[in-house]
Motif scaffolding. Sequence first.
Motif, PDB file in Angstrom:
ATOM      1  N   VAL A 134       0.872  -1.172   0.000  1.00  0.00           N
ATOM      2  CA  VAL A 134       0.000   0.000   0.000  1.00  0.00           C
ATOM      3  C   VAL A 134       0.910   1.223   0.000  1.00  0.00           C
ATOM      4  O   VAL A 134       1.517   1.547   1.031  1.00  0.00           O
ATOM      5  CB  VAL A 134      -0.924  -0.003   1.237  1.00  0.00           C
ATOM      6  N   SER A 136       0.693   4.323   0.287  1.00  0.00           N
ATOM      7  CA  SER A 136       0.487   5.421   1.238  1.00  0.00           C
ATOM      8  C   SER A 136       0.588   4.989   2.692  1.00  0.00           C
ATOM      9  O   SER A 136       0.570   5.837   3.592  1.00  0.00           O
ATOM     10  CB  SER A 136      -0.879   6.062   1.001  1.00  0.00           C
ATOM     11  N   GLN A 137       0.662   3.668   2.960  1.00  0.00           N
ATOM     12  CA  GLN A 137       0.688   3.186   4.346  1.00  0.00           C
ATOM     13  C   GLN A 137       1.608   1.968   4.440  1.00  0.00           C
ATOM     14  O   GLN A 137       1.215   0.862   4.087  1.00  0.00           O
ATOM     15  CB  GLN A 137      -0.713   2.813   4.819  1.00  0.00           C
ATOM     16  N   ASP A 139       2.641   0.322   6.971  1.00  0.00           N
ATOM     17  CA  ASP A 139       2.415  -0.650   8.028  1.00  0.00           C
ATOM     18  C   ASP A 139       1.163  -1.498   7.810  1.00  0.00           C
ATOM     19  O   ASP A 139       0.693  -2.174   8.718  1.00  0.00           O
ATOM     20  CB  ASP A 139       2.305   0.055   9.390  1.00  0.00           C
ATOM     21  N   ILE A 140       0.623  -1.475   6.601  1.00  0.00           N
ATOM     22  CA  ILE A 140      -0.573  -2.254   6.280  1.00  0.00           C
ATOM     23  C   ILE A 140      -0.162  -3.598   5.681  1.00  0.00           C
ATOM     24  O   ILE A 140       0.770  -3.686   4.882  1.00  0.00           O
ATOM     25  CB  ILE A 140      -1.464  -1.502   5.263  1.00  0.00           C
ATOM     26  N   ASP A 144      -4.783  -6.797   7.972  1.00  0.00           N
ATOM     27  CA  ASP A 144      -5.638  -5.717   8.455  1.00  0.00           C
ATOM     28  C   ASP A 144      -7.103  -5.911   8.069  1.00  0.00           C
ATOM     29  O   ASP A 144      -7.979  -5.304   8.677  1.00  0.00           O
ATOM     30  CB  ASP A 144      -5.123  -4.370   7.940  1.00  0.00           C
TER      31      ASP A 144
END
Length: 627
Positions: A134, A136-137, A139-140, A144
């Motif tokens: 991902v 933009s993230q 830590d995903i 999740d």
Amino acid sequence: MSTRRLTTAQALVDFLAVQYTERDGSRHRLIGATWGIFGHGNVAGVGQALLEAGAAMPYLQGRNEQAMVHAAVGYARQSGRLSAHAVTTSIGPGATNLVTGAALATINHLPVLLLPGDTFATRPAEPVLQQLEVPSQGDISVNDCLRPVSRYFDRINRPEALIPAALRAVRVLTDPAETGAVTLALPQDVQAEAYDWPAEFFAERVWHVRRPAPDPDELDRAVRAVRAARRPLIVAGGGVRHSAAEEALAAFAAATGIPVATTQAGKGSLRHDHPADVGGIGHTGTATADALARTADLVIGAGTRYTDFTTASATLFANPDVRFLNLNITGFDAHKLGALPLVADARAGLEALTTALAGGDGHRTDAAYESEYTGAKARWEQRVDAAYATPDPDARPTQAQVLGLLDELVTDDDILINAAGSLPGDLHKLWRTRSPRQYHVEYGYSCMGYEIPAAIGVQLAAPGTPVWALVGDGTYLMNPTEIVTAVQENLPVKLVVLQNHGYASIGGLSESVGAERFGTAYRHRSADGGFTGPPLPVDLAANAASLGMRVLRTRTVRDLREALAEARAADRPTCVYVETETADTVSGPPPAQAWWDVPVAETATRPSAARAREEYERHVTDRRSHL
């Protein structure tokens, strides 16, 4: 401080092996076993830890991750939520396959511990195999997606983080108000990382499963409401069974004469022959229970969530003066429908109500009301007898007649498992439940494919008990893989496959909403592009046999009666295969006794849809809000 040098996975397995529950003086091991399918995300971590643990943490080999969760849920329900299973998977598809099972567990308030592997916490190289990126993230991960279907979720990015997370996870698993799916996502590098663990972490812990008593003021208001009612009705839900409150409910009904209707999860709270038992309620309920619901002035919900099937999409409780009294261990459910809340454990609450109502001159419903519902119940039983009747032993049986033949055979010990299709409705209306654990219909999520793995879980929790998985052809095709597990473990589950060549339940619904059974038959494509050709030459009996099951093929009522008896006596996994009669000329179960809201197309060119919309608008006017 004394410590032990272990990997994170080894520490987790050792910790889980010494967790226990206790309720009413009875102690149970919390995690009875761990299911697992291994891949690169868990084989060197949890897999290696289970190998080291040996008999201290039994391992069960699954074939499909979703099915492993279903088996764990079946085990937990049969164990009264006092014992559960863990499920470990690799990362990627192994982890995402858990989502359906997790949702089922959480919706039904049944404990299961999910241990999916995760991508590297240290991120030495990205993306790793099966990693979702991902941008933009960072830590995903795919894990999740388990957050919204878990009652507790944590990702263990450092070994020492396991200590508080594991304790919180077990607290949720053992909390009767919060329990459901619990997820500890385990990055694969952290699983294998060693750490000096405090020895205290591995001390035996006993988690007391509490029975909160009702608040005195709430109890006083509840007693006054019951005394004022002239046509009270109890709606018993799954909370009665989870609390082991069946005897308390029977005592309350016997003392007050108040009739008891049951949801799918609550069916079996009273024996079918208890004078106060009026059967299932709602869209799939009995005429007796639904008629009482329409005129009730007080509805006492005991451990129910009031789903739309129970309330007939908010059309069932039609008395303009009806009020609700909800006994529930969760305040969220206790306050539904503008009710007087009685927030308490179901057994503790029922016992308190019974005692309080016995004071003074006692309390009992009017004798004429009791006579009314017992007479209606007797008339309904005649309809059940008619649906079960088999006048021609050489005819192909109907689905209702299959249930009737089982009704002749089973004792209090047998357990019937079902979840989806037309069978839940027939069972809710017709089945004569003999014991609290006999009726195991998963209808919170109504998940196709639940029955076979759940039967394995139930059989593990109740060895020596006859366990029946009842499935239609559509459900069978969803998830037959755990037959291999039943064969591997030599679990003598009894599988009854009813072949009707399609999605019979949705076919009927489709017809009623103007969709003309589109896409619901298992048939060859015809010249006009539809699926109206001959039935597909699919041999589910041969499929079950190929997976290692002994299969008994039947054609007639006579064959089926003999095969069911043979299967019940079998000491190995056995399948009874039957093609059911679906012709309109054959007597079947009574139709739905209450409405269910499935919106119909507001505009359509086909006459069937236009007629269905007219019928829909007529029913919608009966809906009301209970504020």
